[in-house]
Design an enzyme around this catalytic site. Structure first.
Site, PDB file in Angstrom:
ATOM      1  N   PRO A 135       0.888  -1.129   0.120  1.00 52.04           N
ATOM      2  CG  PRO A 135      -0.692  -1.581   1.478  1.00 52.04           C
ATOM      3  CD  PRO A 135       0.422  -2.268   1.171  1.00 52.04           C
ATOM      4  NE  ARG A 434      45.119 -29.319  -3.648  1.00 51.19           N
ATOM      5  CZ  ARG A 434      44.837 -29.039  -2.321  1.00 51.19           C
ATOM      6  NH1 ARG A 434      45.681 -28.473  -1.680  1.00 51.19           N
ATOM      7  NH2 ARG A 434      43.805 -29.551  -1.675  1.00 51.19           N
ATOM      8  CG  HIS A 825      38.178 -17.150   4.859  1.00 52.27           C
ATOM      9  ND1 HIS A 825      39.673 -16.717   4.796  1.00 52.27           N
ATOM     10  CD2 HIS A 825      38.219 -18.471   4.895  1.00 52.27           C
ATOM     11  CE1 HIS A 825      40.354 -17.780   4.653  1.00 52.27           C
ATOM     12  NE2 HIS A 825      39.599 -18.692   4.745  1.00 52.27           N
TER      13      HIS A 825
END
EC number: 2.3.3.8
Length: 1179
Positions: A135, A434, A825
């Site tokens: 509204p 790695r 993170h």
């Protein structure tokens, strides 16, 4: 990520439902001096509609959504309205995305013109799919206010200004503020009014606002908001003097997603249809739909991103994927949250931010299947389009703590093989770096793949700087890893792919003839031109005093005498701590005991070196502390749900000096309360979301440092001179590696955790290092988001830290992305310009901290600063001790292929060792995917091969035909009698199975052997029958007690007709039918029975299906395979009889006397039956 934005629609629903009922945070709940308006919110949601759909389908979906909104919200047709997109868009009014004071017809048209269409807001473009209609509230501008609640480390802050609305201006400069410490109650309304509402003249409005703010803060805390802003907030007074209405016209909010286990039901309840529309709740519907956390505007979640998000939600590992540019040239597949950021930084620093296709990570020990699905998703996206210069895939990562690199690479290799042709077609080159557990095997497998895949794959290990493969992959010179002075005396364990292009090869500097290009920048440039003077350290206990048991100083929470309590059943972490103790030659183990609340007191077996030892496990922390008063560290492995209560208990123990919280996903409010409690208790709190910390030669927390081979290669068994602090656990391992290769090693290292509010800050630990005389040099690895790095810079500027500091803040790529990207993170997200990595690096450099130009230049800068300290005598290198012998578990050694042991069993049909069960080499998922049925499974487990479909169907028919033959046969009879004796299912089944033999059910093997043998010898059916008569032997498979030639056994008819239709040939069946013709001529019931039919047909199947050699067919017939079919099938019926008797509750069976012939010896006139020992002896 913990703090996640929600839609305005959902934020308003949460307030509407919970505003008046949330528990107060004040000393007592004041009466509300305002009225809450009725909830009137309509959502037009088209999130399921794709822009790729035809225009008419889109228009149809829009009309359906508008019709639904109108049906559920009848007030739309009678009210003036406001309409706006609800997709986390800022400043909608200034972007023309706000419709005011319109009727429903105008709103519908406005939405039609914009729905599922792309718009631009500033530099960001996105598709509008979700709208909010509510509204229109007429009001004067002077009743528009601004209120905001936001969280900080120490507590919450409420901001308020009496001038709200679209032109509010600089809120930070004009807002009044009220700080609410995390452990203190909210002030009373009069104090709220005094602090925030001094500019409000109307007492009515002031009272309404004061009590509204009290309620707003109650909801903020109860529902775990992390940010809540309302602008404008409107207070509407009434002419009749009634309480004013408070209306929140525009709202922006974030919730702590990690608190979903605590507040999820409350979020869902506010979103339920019963609350939103006032409908009756549906039975079994639950609280309501779960809270949705939409992607930022312009970052619509793709199908692939949604799939990875779904995978991530189902696993304890971490799988993240964000598509930045689907047509980009550079793709990454990086392990670890921190590592994923530094790889993106390196790519962006070389000018390839626009070509970076994705951001993401896989970490937390994902399984082979999970990495396969993750890699397959990326490869599918990558190979959809070609690039003129070809594409690059960077498979990178830091040094893993406990993830088995070889296992995760199996999944990646499987995906690469699957996309072999697509990779070749799009010209993909792959660069791999790695390290971590079993890295040698993983990289070896990846290198071997490169020899067969048909594309270029270059492979590097920990001897190479973590991101040095990026410039190599992009054709640029390495800017730091191959700098002069990159001292590295560690031997490489896997050679580089090419001699002349190895980044960061040990001992290779410029000008050494290795084909390296000269750098065009100085990698050692720093804002600090000289090393600050080192002051005389304060007095501290000597090492000898500490060894003798003297109390350790405040700055040294870990010593060679530190003992810890491990909370949680974590045998791998405990064994790792004990192994570290052993190679550091500690006198006593660092782990005093374990606490496991879900079991009674007991002991657990571990190794001390190569000898076994026992550690006590207690059910309560209090008892553990009482039994081990020297334990002053607790390593808390409790889950995110229970860690708050367990840590509070730890902080209440006087003997505890340090607590490390390992768990990820701890709600921020819980963490902030624990921080406050730890500060009051004087306890150092490390974490949450941390791997821990390490003091070389003294103590390590849990899995810090990774496996023993990594600890040895980074020389963590003895102290060095460099102390570091980092957020990332994976990157702390990388720092161990870098420090060991460029200096004399690590003195101490702490990973404070990646959450927004770590228990201790960078500065807390840097001040410890400053005070510690054993530490000569400090290293800080910060990241984008937050402002803790500024505090370190200020401490250096103020002279509180005088030792040389080398620092770098990762996340420099963040500003190069058009849309908001949440890095690995929870705290790695800049909420303002000051929180960007570039701003923090610049501030640290200006303060006199040594800051390199890039992360790749960090090793060279570390080496330079260390060399300066050695040259000036501030560091005196010590002789390198003899490397310790590292004990290794047998299971791990076996996995690495270092030992062999004769197996007790050999199994060739099933393998349950991997992530997915294998049946004769076929994955269980493929068993269902290909719908091979029980016949197919039996063919795999019994015959170790896939049989043709008709053969599998025949097997299933045999099982169905032999499942049961009524309760009167011996096997069913025994099963029933045993069941009625009260025995269990297994006993009853075994009782029935033990009756199977040549006379009952076990004739399949014998029948097959007789008929096949006679056929193979060339005997005619008549000769075979005659030979069996001469031997006085029955022909197994011939004869039936009830069935006959005129009353045939339909079971035999069914399988013989099937065989004649589907088998390639049935010579043994034909032979058996000829024998039947001879035997039935003598007696009508000497027919080929079901045992015989199954036996001969299986011989035909074995011999003529093409799946078996002649020798295999003979062997399977000989070793009992055919009887196995009867045993398997009839077990179904026996179990049915058992269950039937139990359902009928039948009592103990006793055979009736009248069905037994009792014949006494006297009646038989036979005195040979002896009864009793006396009569026997008398003879």
């Amino acid at each position: 990520m913990s703090a996640k934005a929600i839609r305005e629609y959902d934020g308003k629903l949460l307030l509407a439902h919970h505003l008046l009922q949330a528990p107060t945070l004040a000393a007592e709940k004041p009466a509300a001096a305002f009225v809450q308006p009725a909830t009137r919110l309509a959502q037009v949601n088209l999130a399921h509609v794709s822009t790729a759909e035809p225009a008419d389908k889109i228009a149809e979906a829009v009309e359906a959504a508008l019709e639904r909104a109108e049906r559920l919200n009848p007030w739309l047709a009678t009210t003036k309205l406001v309409a706006k997109p609800d997709q986390l868009i800022k400043r909608r009014g200034k972007s023309g995305l706000l419709l005011l004071n319109a009727d429903w017809a105008a709103v519908k048209q406005w939405i039609r013109e914009r729905a599922v269409k792309e718009v631009s807001v500033g530099a960001i473009s996105g598709v509008l799919k979700t709208f909010l209609v509510e509204p229109f509230v007429p009001h004067p501008q002077d009743v528009e206010y601004y209120v905001c609640i936001q969280s900080h480390r120490e507590g919450d802050e409420i901001l308020f200004t009496h001038e709200g609305g679209i032109d509010i201006g600089d809120v930070d400069a004009k807002a009044l503020r009220l700080a609410v410490p995390i452990d203190e109650p909210l002030p009373a309304p009069d104090r709220i009014a005094a602090a925030l509402l001094a500019d409000i003249a109307s007492a009515t409005q002031r009272d309404a606002l004061a009590t509204f703010i009290e309620r707003l803060y109650a909801v903020y805390v109860d529902l775990n908001f992390t940010y809540l802003e309302i602008n404008p907030l409107v207070v509407l007074e009434t002419a009749d003097g009634a309480q004013p209405q408070v209306v929140y016209l525009d709202l922006a909010a974030k919730l702590d997603q990690t608190a979903e286990f605590e507040s999820g039901d409350k979020w869902a309840r506010a979103r339920s249809d019963a609350v939103v529309y006032g409908t009756a709740p549906q039975p079994g519907a639950g609280a309501g739909p779960a809270m949705e956390f939409p992607a930022p505007f312009g970052r619509e979640l793709s199908k692939e991103e949604a799939y990875i998000q779904e995978l991530d939600a189902k696993t304890g590992a971490s799988l993240k994927l964000t598509i930045l540019n689907k047509d980009g040239r550079v793709w990454t597949m990086v392990a670890g949250g921190g590592a994923s950021v530094v790889y993106s930084d390196a790519i962006a620093a070389l000018g390839y931010a626009g070509e970076l296709a994705n951001y993401g990570e896989y970490s937390g020990a994902p399984t082979e299947t999970q990495t396969y699905e993750y890699a397959k998703t990326i490869l599918d996206l990558m190979t959809r389009t070609a690039h003129p210069d070809g594409k690059v895939l960077i498979i990178g990562g830091g040094i893993a703590n406990f993830t088995n690199v070889a296992t995760t690479f199996k999944g990646i290799i499987r995906a690469l093989n699957e996309y072999k042709q697509a990779l070749i077609a799009t010209g993909v080159r792959i660069f791999v770096r790695r390290a971590g557990p079993n890295w040698q095997e993983g990289l070896r497998a990846m290198r071997e793949l490169g020899e067969t895949l048909g594309i270029e794959i270059r492979v590097y290990g920990p001897e190479t700087h973590v991101t040095a493969i990026v410039p190599l992959a992009l054709g640029k010179a390495s800017a730091g890893a191959v700098g002069a002075g990159f001292k590295d005396s560690l031997a490489k364990q896997i050679p580089d792919s090419t001699v002349d292009s190895a980044p960061g090869t040990p001992g290779q500097g410029q000008g050494q003839g290795q084909g390296q290009q000269a750098m065009d920048v100085d990698p050692l440039r720093s804002g600090a031109s000289a090393t600050p003077a080192v002051p005389v350290p304060p007095p501290a206990p000597t090492a000898a005093a500490v060894e003798a048991g003297a109390s350790a100083p405040w700055y040294s929470p870990f010593t060679a005498n530190t003992r810890a309590i491990v909370y949680g059943m974590q045998p791998r972490a405990v064994q790792g701590m004990l192994d570290f103790d052993y190679i550091c030659k500690r006198a006593v183990p660092s782990v005093a005991c374990m606490v496991y609340p879900f079991g009674g007191n007991h002991v657990q077996k571990f190794y001390w070196g190569t000898k076994e030892t026992l550690l006590p496990v207690f059910a309560s922390l209090a008892e553990a502390a009482r039994r081990f008063p020297d334990a002053d560290v607790v390593v808390n492995f409790a889950s995110c749900r229970s860690v708050f209560e367990s840590t509070k208990e730890m902080l209440a123990l006087k003997q505890i000096r340090t607590v490390a919280i390992i768990a990820e996903g701890v709600p921020e409010r819980h963490t902030r309360k624990l921080i406050s409690l730890s500060q009051k208790a004087g306890v150092t709190l490390i974490g949450p979301a941390t791997v821990g910390g390490i003091k070389p030669g003294c103590f390590k927390i849990g899995n810090t440092g990774g496996m023993m081979d990594n600890i040895a290669s980074s020389k963590l068994y003895r102290p060095g001179s460099v102390a570091y602090v980092s957020k990332s656990g994976g990157m702390s391992n990388e720092l161990n590696n870098i420090v060991a290769r460029t200096t004399d090693g690590v003195y101490e290292g702490v990973a404070i955790g990646g959450d927004r509010y770590p228990g201790t800050t960078f500065l807390d630990h840097m001040l410890r290092y400053e005070a510690d005389p054993g530490c000569k040099m400090l290293l800080l690895l910060g990241e984008v988001g937050g402002g803790e790095e500024y505090k370190v810079a200020e401490a250096v500027r103020a002279g509180k830290i005088t030792k040389p500091v080398v620092a770098w803040c990762i996340g420099t790529c963040a500003g190069m992305f058009e849309t908001e990207v949440q890095f690995g993170h929870a705290g790695a997200l800049a909420n303002s310009d000051s929180e960007t990595a570039e701003a923090k690096n610049a501030a640290m450099r200006a303060a006199g901290i040594h800051v390199p130009d890039t992360f790749e230049a960090l090793p060279a800068l570390l080496n330079q600063v260390y060399s300066d300290l050695v040259q000036t005598g501030r560091i005196v290198p010590r002789p390198e001790p003899e490397p310790p012998k590292i004990p290794i578990d047998y299971a791990w050694a076996q996995e690495l292929g270092l030992v062999r042991k004769p197996a007790s069993f050999v199994s060739t049909i099933c393998d349950d060792r991997g992530q997915e069960l294998l049946y004769a080499g076929m994955r269980i998922s493929d068993v269902f995917k290909e719908d091979i049925g029980i016949g197919g499974v039996l063919s795999l487990l019994w015959f170790k091969r896939r049989l043709p479909a008709y053969a599998c169907k025949f097997i299933e028919m045999v099982l169905m035909l032999t499942a049961d033959h009524g309760p009167a046969v011996s096997g069913a009879h025994n099963t029933i009698v045993t069941a009625r004796a009260g025995k269990d299912l297994i006993s009853s089944l075994c009782s029935g199975l033990l009756t199977i033999g040549d006379r009952f059910g076990g004739a399949l093997d014998g029948a097959a052997a007789l008929f096949a043998g006679a056929y193979d010898k060339g005997l005619t059916p008549r000769e075979f029958v005659d030979s069996m008569r001469r031997q006085n032997k029955l022909i197994l498979g011939i004869g039936h007690k009830i069935k006959s030639r005129t009353n045939p056994d339909l079971r035999v008819t069914i399988i013989t007709e099937y065989a004649r239709q589907h088998f390639p040939a049935t010579p043994i069946l034909d032979y058996a039918r000829a024998v039947e013709g001879i035997t039935t001529a003598k007696k009508d019931n000497l027919i080929l029975n079901v045992d015989g039919a199954i036996g001969v047909l299986f011989v035909d199947l074995l011999r003529h299906s093409g799946a078996f050699s002649a020798e295999e067919a003979e062997e399977y017939a000989r070793i009992g395979t055919l009887n196995g079919l009867f045993v398997l099938g009839r077990s179904i019926g026996f179990i049915g009889h058992y269950l039937d008797q139990k359902r009928l509750k039948q009592g103990l069976y006793r055979h009736p006397w009248d069905d037994i012939s009792y014949l006494s010896p006297a009646a038989m006139g036979d005195d040979r039956v002896q009864v009793g020992a006396a009569k026997i002896a008398s003879e």
